[in-house]
Design a protein around this motif. Sequence first.
Motif, PDB file in Angstrom:
ATOM      1  N   LEU A   1       7.131 -39.215 -50.388  1.00  0.00           N
ATOM      2  CA  LEU A   1       6.649 -39.336 -51.750  1.00  0.00           C
ATOM      3  C   LEU A   1       6.416 -37.957 -52.334  1.00  0.00           C
ATOM      4  N   PRO A   2       6.607 -37.803 -53.648  1.00  0.00           N
ATOM      5  CA  PRO A   2       6.358 -36.496 -54.255  1.00  0.00           C
ATOM      6  C   PRO A   2       4.892 -36.123 -54.148  1.00  0.00           C
ATOM      7  N   LYS A   3       4.628 -34.811 -54.002  1.00  0.00           N
ATOM      8  CA  LYS A   3       3.257 -34.345 -53.946  1.00  0.00           C
ATOM      9  C   LYS A   3       2.555 -34.590 -55.274  1.00  0.00           C
ATOM     10  N   VAL A   4       1.277 -34.863 -55.199  1.00  0.00           N
ATOM     11  CA  VAL A   4       0.468 -34.982 -56.412  1.00  0.00           C
ATOM     12  C   VAL A   4       0.323 -33.594 -57.028  1.00  0.00           C
ATOM     13  N   THR A   5       0.692 -33.451 -58.255  1.00  0.00           N
ATOM     14  CA  THR A   5       0.617 -32.155 -58.920  1.00  0.00           C
ATOM     15  C   THR A   5      -0.279 -32.255 -60.136  1.00  0.00           C
ATOM     16  N   LYS A   6      -0.857 -31.133 -60.491  1.00  0.00           N
ATOM     17  CA  LYS A   6      -1.752 -31.089 -61.643  1.00  0.00           C
ATOM     18  C   LYS A   6      -1.641 -29.708 -62.254  1.00  0.00           C
ATOM     19  N   ALA A   7      -1.561 -29.667 -63.571  1.00  0.00           N
ATOM     20  CA  ALA A   7      -1.441 -28.380 -64.250  1.00  0.00           C
ATOM     21  C   ALA A   7      -2.660 -27.515 -63.942  1.00  0.00           C
ATOM     22  N   LEU A   8      -2.391 -26.251 -63.657  1.00  0.00           N
ATOM     23  CA  LEU A   8      -3.471 -25.330 -63.346  1.00  0.00           C
ATOM     24  C   LEU A   8      -4.166 -24.867 -64.622  1.00  0.00           C
ATOM     25  N   THR A   9      -5.467 -24.670 -64.509  1.00  0.00           N
ATOM     26  CA  THR A   9      -6.209 -24.063 -65.603  1.00  0.00           C
ATOM     27  C   THR A   9      -5.900 -22.568 -65.608  1.00  0.00           C
ATOM     28  N   ARG A  10      -6.396 -21.863 -66.608  1.00  0.00           N
ATOM     29  CA  ARG A  10      -6.134 -20.429 -66.694  1.00  0.00           C
ATOM     30  C   ARG A  10      -6.707 -19.696 -65.487  1.00  0.00           C
ATOM     31  N   SER A  11      -7.915 -20.039 -65.097  1.00  0.00           N
ATOM     32  CA  SER A  11      -8.536 -19.356 -63.956  1.00  0.00           C
ATOM     33  C   SER A  11      -7.790 -19.661 -62.663  1.00  0.00           C
ATOM     34  N   GLN A  12      -7.328 -20.914 -62.523  1.00  0.00           N
ATOM     35  CA  GLN A  12      -6.557 -21.273 -61.329  1.00  0.00           C
ATOM     36  C   GLN A  12      -5.212 -20.570 -61.323  1.00  0.00           C
ATOM     37  N   GLN A  13      -4.586 -20.428 -62.499  1.00  0.00           N
ATOM     38  CA  GLN A  13      -3.298 -19.742 -62.576  1.00  0.00           C
ATOM     39  C   GLN A  13      -3.466 -18.266 -62.236  1.00  0.00           C
ATOM     40  N   ARG A  14      -4.566 -17.668 -62.706  1.00  0.00           N
ATOM     41  CA  ARG A  14      -4.818 -16.260 -62.369  1.00  0.00           C
ATOM     42  C   ARG A  14      -5.007 -16.088 -60.869  1.00  0.00           C
ATOM     43  N   ARG A  15      -5.739 -17.010 -60.253  1.00  0.00           N
ATOM     44  CA  ARG A  15      -5.940 -16.924 -58.809  1.00  0.00           C
ATOM     45  C   ARG A  15      -4.615 -17.123 -58.080  1.00  0.00           C
ATOM     46  N   HIS A  16      -3.811 -18.059 -58.540  1.00  0.00           N
ATOM     47  CA  HIS A  16      -2.479 -18.285 -57.972  1.00  0.00           C
ATOM     48  C   HIS A  16      -1.650 -17.013 -58.047  1.00  0.00           C
ATOM     49  N   ASP A  17      -1.644 -16.379 -59.206  1.00  0.00           N
ATOM     50  CA  ASP A  17      -0.862 -15.151 -59.394  1.00  0.00           C
ATOM     51  C   ASP A  17      -1.387 -14.015 -58.526  1.00  0.00           C
ATOM     52  N   ASP A  18      -2.724 -13.922 -58.392  1.00  0.00           N
ATOM     53  CA  ASP A  18      -3.313 -12.895 -57.548  1.00  0.00           C
ATOM     54  C   ASP A  18      -2.859 -13.065 -56.096  1.00  0.00           C
ATOM     55  N   ILE A  19      -2.788 -14.299 -55.652  1.00  0.00           N
ATOM     56  CA  ILE A  19      -2.364 -14.579 -54.276  1.00  0.00           C
ATOM     57  C   ILE A  19      -0.902 -14.204 -54.081  1.00  0.00           C
ATOM     58  N   VAL A  20      -0.067 -14.544 -55.052  1.00  0.00           N
ATOM     59  CA  VAL A  20       1.357 -14.220 -54.959  1.00  0.00           C
ATOM     60  C   VAL A  20       1.557 -12.707 -54.905  1.00  0.00           C
ATOM     61  N   HIS A  21       0.880 -11.978 -55.781  1.00  0.00           N
ATOM     62  CA  HIS A  21       1.010 -10.519 -55.798  1.00  0.00           C
ATOM     63  C   HIS A  21       0.498  -9.910 -54.499  1.00  0.00           C
ATOM     64  N   ALA A  22      -0.586 -10.471 -53.967  1.00  0.00           N
ATOM     65  CA  ALA A  22      -1.116  -9.986 -52.693  1.00  0.00           C
ATOM     66  C   ALA A  22      -0.129 -10.252 -51.563  1.00  0.00           C
ATOM     67  N   ALA A  23       0.500 -11.425 -51.588  1.00  0.00           N
ATOM     68  CA  ALA A  23       1.473 -11.762 -50.554  1.00  0.00           C
ATOM     69  C   ALA A  23       2.640 -10.787 -50.572  1.00  0.00           C
ATOM     70  N   LEU A  24       3.117 -10.462 -51.750  1.00  0.00           N
ATOM     71  CA  LEU A  24       4.232  -9.522 -51.861  1.00  0.00           C
ATOM     72  C   LEU A  24       3.846  -8.159 -51.282  1.00  0.00           C
ATOM     73  N   LYS A  25       2.627  -7.733 -51.543  1.00  0.00           N
ATOM     74  CA  LYS A  25       2.160  -6.433 -51.038  1.00  0.00           C
ATOM     75  C   LYS A  25       2.060  -6.448 -49.515  1.00  0.00           C
ATOM     76  N   ILE A  26       1.527  -7.524 -48.946  1.00  0.00           N
ATOM     77  CA  ILE A  26       1.380  -7.617 -47.493  1.00  0.00           C
ATOM     78  C   ILE A  26       2.740  -7.787 -46.817  1.00  0.00           C
ATOM     79  N   PHE A  27       3.634  -8.562 -47.424  1.00  0.00           N
ATOM     80  CA  PHE A  27       4.980  -8.705 -46.874  1.00  0.00           C
ATOM     81  C   PHE A  27       5.674  -7.344 -46.808  1.00  0.00           C
ATOM     82  N   ASP A  28       5.472  -6.546 -47.835  1.00  0.00           N
ATOM     83  CA  ASP A  28       6.102  -5.219 -47.872  1.00  0.00           C
ATOM     84  C   ASP A  28       5.477  -4.291 -46.835  1.00  0.00           C
TER      85      ASP A  28
END
Length: 235
Positions: free
Chosen positions: A29-56
């Motif tokens: 079954l498809p995962k339950v999804t929900k639009a992120l709020t602005r604060s959640q989107q910022r946290r999501h983006d912070d995690i992605v940017h951090a991951a890129l830095k650690i991967f590098d």
Amino acid sequence: MSTLAETQWIVHLFLTRMLSRGRTELEELPKVTKALTRSQQRRHDDIVHAALKIFDRDGFEAAKMADIADEAGVAKGTLYLYFDTKADLMEGVIVSTILPALQKIGDAADADVGSARERLARQMRIAARRMASPEMAILLRHMISGGRQHQPVVRFYYEKVVQLGTEHIKATLDHGVKTGEFRETVKDIDPLVFVGAPIYTSVWNILFDDLQTLDADKLIDDYLDTVTFGLLAER
């Protein structure tokens, strides 16, 4: 968003994921999804940017989720609410760094402005600038070095970026044929022909950037000047 509302969202997401992990019959079954709020989107983006830095810094295989959480300034448990695995994080990097540019490439194909050659030039410049970015150098380096170990990520990149990107370029080529600007046989050209130059900008930055800076825009202009003669219909 209030602290209470965010806590309720985290609990909802946590329970949903625990339920889906504990019952295999729900896996299709498809995962339950929900639009992120602005604060959640910022946290999501912070995690992605951090991951890129650690991967590098550490490499994809050696990178630890705990280090990524520390770099992003979030608890490890919070990180897992957004991404289950490092592969999910790498897909998040792809979505954040490439898909916005891919949308612009699609918009250039659909825009009713300029000749087909001008549309193609816009598409290739957008691709080249994105591919020349430090983020793309990191991403491609890890996908290539990981080989078969990164097959889920490579497949995700192929389906979400390569296939869609070539479809956008194909649309421009077909438009040029339809309007009579490009010769009829252009409809049979593999659009991957036009992907080579943008990808080269990323390869150059990985290998030679310390020796010589590449002018991505000039590379694309020179490339188009060369290949355009083979596209244009005879007048």
